[in-house]
Design a protein around this motif. Structure first.
Motif, PDB file in Angstrom:
ATOM      1  N   TYR A 126      27.909  24.992  36.860  1.00 15.90           N
ATOM      2  CA  TYR A 126      28.759  25.805  37.736  1.00 15.90           C
ATOM      3  C   TYR A 126      27.972  26.214  38.977  1.00 15.90           C
ATOM      4  N   GLN A 127      28.672  26.245  40.086  1.00 20.63           N
ATOM      5  CA  GLN A 127      28.040  26.592  41.364  1.00 20.63           C
ATOM      6  C   GLN A 127      28.310  28.058  41.680  1.00 20.63           C
ATOM      7  N   GLY A 128      27.269  28.864  41.664  1.00 24.55           N
ATOM      8  CA  GLY A 128      27.423  30.267  41.998  1.00 24.55           C
ATOM      9  C   GLY A 128      27.434  30.497  43.498  1.00 24.55           C
ATOM     10  N   ARG A 129      27.732  31.732  43.912  1.00 20.53           N
ATOM     11  CA  ARG A 129      27.702  32.093  45.337  1.00 20.53           C
ATOM     12  C   ARG A 129      26.628  33.148  45.621  1.00 20.53           C
ATOM     13  N   ASN A 130      26.318  33.931  44.627  1.00 20.81           N
ATOM     14  CA  ASN A 130      25.270  34.937  44.721  1.00 20.81           C
ATOM     15  C   ASN A 130      24.586  34.968  43.363  1.00 20.81           C
ATOM     16  N   GLU A 131      23.263  34.945  43.354  1.00 23.17           N
ATOM     17  CA  GLU A 131      22.554  34.848  42.074  1.00 23.17           C
ATOM     18  C   GLU A 131      22.853  36.025  41.149  1.00 23.17           C
TER      19      GLU A 131
ATOM     20  N   SER B  65      31.564  37.879  45.888  1.00 26.08           N
ATOM     21  CA  SER B  65      31.482  36.475  46.298  1.00 26.08           C
ATOM     22  C   SER B  65      31.935  35.491  45.228  1.00 26.08           C
ATOM     23  N   GLU B  66      31.907  35.891  43.954  1.00 33.06           N
ATOM     24  CA  GLU B  66      32.325  34.941  42.921  1.00 33.06           C
ATOM     25  C   GLU B  66      33.839  34.745  42.891  1.00 33.06           C
ATOM     26  N   LEU B  67      34.567  35.441  43.761  1.00 32.96           N
ATOM     27  CA  LEU B  67      35.964  35.088  43.984  1.00 32.96           C
ATOM     28  C   LEU B  67      36.077  33.621  44.387  1.00 32.96           C
ATOM     29  N   ILE B  68      35.141  33.167  45.219  1.00 31.57           N
ATOM     30  CA  ILE B  68      35.144  31.773  45.662  1.00 31.57           C
ATOM     31  C   ILE B  68      34.937  30.845  44.479  1.00 31.57           C
ATOM     32  N   THR B  69      34.029  31.199  43.581  1.00 30.88           N
ATOM     33  CA  THR B  69      33.784  30.364  42.409  1.00 30.88           C
ATOM     34  C   THR B  69      35.017  30.313  41.517  1.00 30.88           C
ATOM     35  N   SER B  70      35.761  31.421  41.436  1.00 28.45           N
ATOM     36  CA  SER B  70      36.979  31.419  40.618  1.00 28.45           C
ATOM     37  C   SER B  70      37.994  30.420  41.167  1.00 28.45           C
ATOM     38  N   ILE B  71      38.057  30.294  42.485  1.00 21.79           N
ATOM     39  CA  ILE B  71      38.958  29.311  43.104  1.00 21.79           C
ATOM     40  C   ILE B  71      38.447  27.898  42.846  1.00 21.79           C
ATOM     41  N   GLN B  72      37.157  27.710  43.018  1.00 26.72           N
ATOM     42  CA  GLN B  72      36.541  26.401  42.816  1.00 26.72           C
ATOM     43  C   GLN B  72      36.747  25.894  41.395  1.00 26.72           C
ATOM     44  N   GLU B  73      36.644  26.793  40.419  1.00 28.78           N
ATOM     45  CA  GLU B  73      36.742  26.412  39.008  1.00 28.78           C
ATOM     46  C   GLU B  73      38.166  26.514  38.455  1.00 28.78           C
TER      47      GLU B  73
ATOM     48  N   LYS C 126      51.696  37.557  38.556  1.00 26.16           N
ATOM     49  CA  LYS C 126      51.767  36.831  37.286  1.00 26.16           C
ATOM     50  C   LYS C 126      52.223  35.388  37.497  1.00 26.16           C
ATOM     51  N   LYS C 127      52.982  35.144  38.552  1.00 26.02           N
ATOM     52  CA  LYS C 127      53.534  33.813  38.819  1.00 26.02           C
ATOM     53  C   LYS C 127      52.532  32.895  39.510  1.00 26.02           C
ATOM     54  N   GLN C 128      51.429  33.457  40.012  1.00 26.62           N
ATOM     55  CA  GLN C 128      50.464  32.675  40.770  1.00 26.62           C
ATOM     56  C   GLN C 128      49.550  31.887  39.828  1.00 26.62           C
ATOM     57  N   VAL C 129      49.100  30.733  40.306  1.00 27.74           N
ATOM     58  CA  VAL C 129      48.182  29.915  39.507  1.00 27.74           C
ATOM     59  C   VAL C 129      46.734  30.142  39.922  1.00 27.74           C
ATOM     60  N   GLY C 130      46.526  30.690  41.099  1.00 32.50           N
ATOM     61  CA  GLY C 130      45.181  30.969  41.581  1.00 32.50           C
ATOM     62  C   GLY C 130      44.898  32.456  41.601  1.00 32.50           C
ATOM     63  N   SER C 131      43.686  32.822  41.990  1.00 32.64           N
ATOM     64  CA  SER C 131      43.262  34.222  41.995  1.00 32.64           C
ATOM     65  C   SER C 131      44.075  35.058  42.971  1.00 32.64           C
ATOM     66  N   THR C 132      44.248  36.331  42.617  1.00 30.12           N
ATOM     67  CA  THR C 132      45.028  37.245  43.439  1.00 30.12           C
ATOM     68  C   THR C 132      44.239  38.523  43.695  1.00 30.12           C
ATOM     69  N   LEU C 133      44.613  39.244  44.737  1.00 30.27           N
ATOM     70  CA  LEU C 133      44.020  40.549  45.039  1.00 30.27           C
ATOM     71  C   LEU C 133      45.112  41.492  45.507  1.00 30.27           C
ATOM     72  N   ILE C 134      45.168  42.666  44.874  1.00 29.00           N
ATOM     73  CA  ILE C 134      46.130  43.699  45.260  1.00 29.00           C
ATOM     74  C   ILE C 134      45.348  44.845  45.891  1.00 29.00           C
ATOM     75  N   ASP C 135      45.526  45.027  47.185  1.00 30.53           N
ATOM     76  CA  ASP C 135      44.830  46.052  47.972  1.00 30.53           C
ATOM     77  C   ASP C 135      45.663  47.333  47.914  1.00 30.53           C
ATOM     78  N   ILE C 136      45.210  48.301  47.104  1.00 28.51           N
ATOM     79  CA  ILE C 136      45.976  49.521  46.858  1.00 28.51           C
ATOM     80  C   ILE C 136      45.289  50.702  47.532  1.00 28.51           C
ATOM     81  N   LYS C 137      45.982  51.373  48.398  1.00 26.91           N
ATOM     82  CA  LYS C 137      45.441  52.555  49.061  1.00 26.91           C
ATOM     83  C   LYS C 137      45.753  53.795  48.210  1.00 26.91           C
ATOM     84  N   VAL C 138      44.709  54.484  47.746  1.00 26.70           N
ATOM     85  CA  VAL C 138      44.894  55.664  46.904  1.00 26.70           C
ATOM     86  C   VAL C 138      44.156  56.857  47.508  1.00 26.70           C
ATOM     87  N   LEU C 139      44.674  58.020  47.252  1.00 21.32           N
ATOM     88  CA  LEU C 139      44.035  59.231  47.751  1.00 21.32           C
ATOM     89  C   LEU C 139      42.773  59.549  46.958  1.00 21.32           C
ATOM     90  N   PRO C 140      41.729  60.025  47.629  1.00 16.71           N
ATOM     91  CA  PRO C 140      40.557  60.516  46.888  1.00 16.71           C
ATOM     92  C   PRO C 140      40.923  61.782  46.123  1.00 16.71           C
TER      93      PRO C 140
END
Length: 641
Positions: free
Chosen positions: A57-62, A498-506, A586-600
């Protein structure tokens, strides 16, 4: 067999197997790599020619790839591994944090960093650190304090004893962690006539060690003398795969169960005897009953300061401790009556003996009432929002105006606890969540309802920022048929993703639930809760007049950034948007990211727990003096060892 050192190493790894309960499988699934001049022509050449069944497997950051390997082993209960190889110098140094994370968590991790030349002919080679007092030191010596076993192979024949010792530690569930075998780059390519027996098939058996007769007798006498024991379920329960055995044991003797971060989801959260998380990040039910208990039965736990609330949680004057742990070191903590043995084997033997004595605890309605009281608080946390009547910002350390500033800057009034509740009820019951740092581990240990076994994956032995996304990749590799969710704050995401990229690659889909509160919110809570102001923990621009970070809140579009990697992204500022995003992800076949703005300041509270911190003894601020005095008062109530 004439092979280079690197070739022999790869051939050896391919012949390692794990045997457990009559079954066996290959121990090493593969190896993560980032090639550089210190390993590409040695380990790289060996993997190209001799990898056999090892997947590369090819990593992106050791650090990231090593965390993924650790998470893979953790999710596989320490019984399947992925090794990691890096180049010399900064490549290997990047793995030191991951080594510490694995060792702190007792998770096996094989690291194979490149090293400088054993011959020293070209010294100083590129990326070499020179020390005038010791020419033998290299970057890889920094692995020594964070490794359970460390070696440097300076001659090809040394590989054999090094790897035999490495396997000893990697397969010792009671004393495992990072194993570092430093490989000088010239030695990697040197050949040696290795004996055939070095490459024989080796089956490393997971033996279910039983307690001695004396240990068993002492434990039975202790349990019989107690009326209200409580079980603390640690990670060892999961690694020994004894959750079902523990459930039946607790049911038979009507014993409440509290969970550590590593032990959570060994038994489903909805079980009538499962109180949930205990300690500093524990909930009200578990902490109340732990405080009243006259016997603490710790199974597979290290009894960290978070689990014991800095040894102040167990308030019953007659409380005693019984430990079941495969590690003599951990079993000996809290001056306990100890059973150095496997959790499953020990529980079965305890059951046989307790049945002879017709034992049962003296609990009546306490367990049910404690769970009911916590359920009311849990419901409030899930429903609370910035505009609700039961939301009290004065308890947060922030004024209404300060929270309004955040609501305006983030364009959201979501609370973190409400978001967790929505995620929990929307994703699949068998989905796995992964976490590590910030305020999320506390909220998740208290609030997350695990409906299926082994669906809660928290790295909290080291609480390493940056583990979450890398760890999610490792978990997905271990459980490819399950949806995996990285629960991560904005601070930790920025540190390492950075391993988000590896998740796509694999083609290993992971889902990132990113909660952006524009700062290091957990530590902001910590400083403000101990007399400080908000200092250096919010993500703000610098004020050029005061030279402090007090200007406008920095706004980051994380979704837009991740979209550039090829990740399907969503922007969320309401619960309705969150629900829609979760369903669509849930319907996606690749990695997803949900950017949620929350109050401190919208996390959970402490619930009858205390954490010993290094509060300043002298200060010009009265609030600091008060915090120190409170710390001293609490310390007097705590056990000293």
């Amino acid at each position: 067999m004439m092979l280079t050192t690197a070739q022999a190493l790869i051939k050896f790894l391919n012949q390692q197997y794990m045997g457990i309960d009559g079954n066996e499988h290959k121990l090493f699934k593969g190896i993560f790599t980032i090639f550089g001049h210190g390993n590409v022509l040695g380990m790289g050449q060996a993997l190209e020619e001799y990898s056999d069944e090892l997947e590369v497997y090819q990593g992106r950051n050791e650090q990231g790839m090593a965390h993924a390997a650790m998470a893979f082993a953790k999710q596989n209960h320490q019984k399947k591994l992925i090794a990691c190889t890096s180049s010399v110098g900064p490549g290997s140094a990047n793995m030191i944090t991951a080594a510490a994370t694995a060792t702190a968590n007792n998770i096996p991790l094989l690291l194979l960093p490149g090293d400088t030349f054993a011959t020293r002919q070209p010294n100083p080679v590129l990326q070499q650190v020179e020390q005038t007092h010791d020419a033998s030191i290299s970057t890889n010596d920094a692995f020594r304090p964070v490794s359970k076993y460390w070696d440097r192979v300076e001659r090809p024949e040394q590989l054999m004893s090094a790897m035999i010792n490495a396997m000893r530690v990697l397969t010792d569930s009671g004393n495992t962690g990072a194993v570092t075998i430093a490989l000088p780059q010239d030695v990697q390519g040197e050949a040696y006539d290795y004996p055939d027996y070095f490459f024989k098939k080796r089956v490393h058996r997971f033996e279910r060690r039983k307690p001695t007769d004396n240990e068993l007798a002492d434990a039975i006498e202790l349990i019989k003398s107690k009326k209200k024991p409580i079980i603390i379920c640690g990670g060892g329960v999961r690694y020994s795969e004894s959750g079902e055995t523990l459930r039946k044991f607790a049911e038979k003797y009507h014993l409440p169960i509290a969970e550590t971060q590593a032990g959570k989801s060994a038994i489903k959260s909805t079980h009538e005897l499962n109180l949930g998380g205990v300690g500093v990040t524990g909930n009200l039910a578990a902490n109340q009953l732990a405080g009243d208990a006259d016997l603490i039965i710790g199974i597979g736990t290290r009894f960290t300061d978070f689990t014991t609330a800095s040894k102040q949680l167990f308030k019953n004057e007659s409380v005693e401790f019984l430990t079941i742990n495969i590690s003599p070191f951990h079993a000996n903590k809290l001056d306990a009556v100890k059973m150095v043995a496997d959790a499953k084997a020990t529980l079965l033997l305890l059951e046989e003996e307790l049945d002879k004595n017709s034992y049962s605890s003296f609990y009546d309605k306490e367990i049910k009432e404690a769970k009911s009281e916590w359920q009311n608080e849990f419901d409030r946390l899930c429903q609370t929002n910035y505009h609700a009547e039961n939301f009290n910002p004065e308890n947060s350390g922030y004024s209404k105006e300060q929270l309004s500033e955040y609501a305006e800057a983030l364009g959201s009034s979501l609370t973190q606890t409400a978001v967790i509740g929505e995620v929990n009820k929307t994703i699949a019951s068998d989905a796995i969540i992964v976490g590590a740092s910030g305020s999320l581990p506390g909220d998740l240990q208290r609030m997350w309802v695990s409906h299926e076994p082994n669906t809660y994956h928290m790295e909290y032995g080291y609480s390493c920022m940056g583990y979450e996304i890398s760890g999610s990749l490792g978990v997905k590799m271990a459980s490819p048929d399950k949806e995996v969710y990285a629960m991560v704050g904005d601070g930790s995401y920025l540190m390492l993703h950075s391993e988000l990229i590896t998740s796509i690659q694999e083609n290993k889909k992971i889902n990132v639930i990113l909660m952006d509160n524009a700062g290091f919110g957990c530590i902001n809570n910590l400083q403000m809760g101990n007399g400080m102001g908000s200092f250096g923990t919010e993500f703000r621009k610098r004020n050029q007049n005061s030279n402090q970070l007090t200007e406008d809140i920095i706004q980051i579009d994380f979704a837009k950034s991740a979209e550039g990697y090829g990740v399907k992204t969503y922007k969320v500022k309401t619960l309705e948007q969150l629900h829609e995003a979760l369903e669509d992800s849930k319907k996606q076949v690749g990695s997803t990211l949900i950017d949620i703005k929350v109050l401190p300041k919208t996390m959970t509270a402490g619930y009858d727990s205390w954490w010993h911190l290094g509060v300043a003894e002298v200060s010009q601020k009265e609030s600091i003096i008060q915090a120190f005095e409170e710390k001293e008062t609490q310390l007097k109530k705590a056990r000293k060892y």
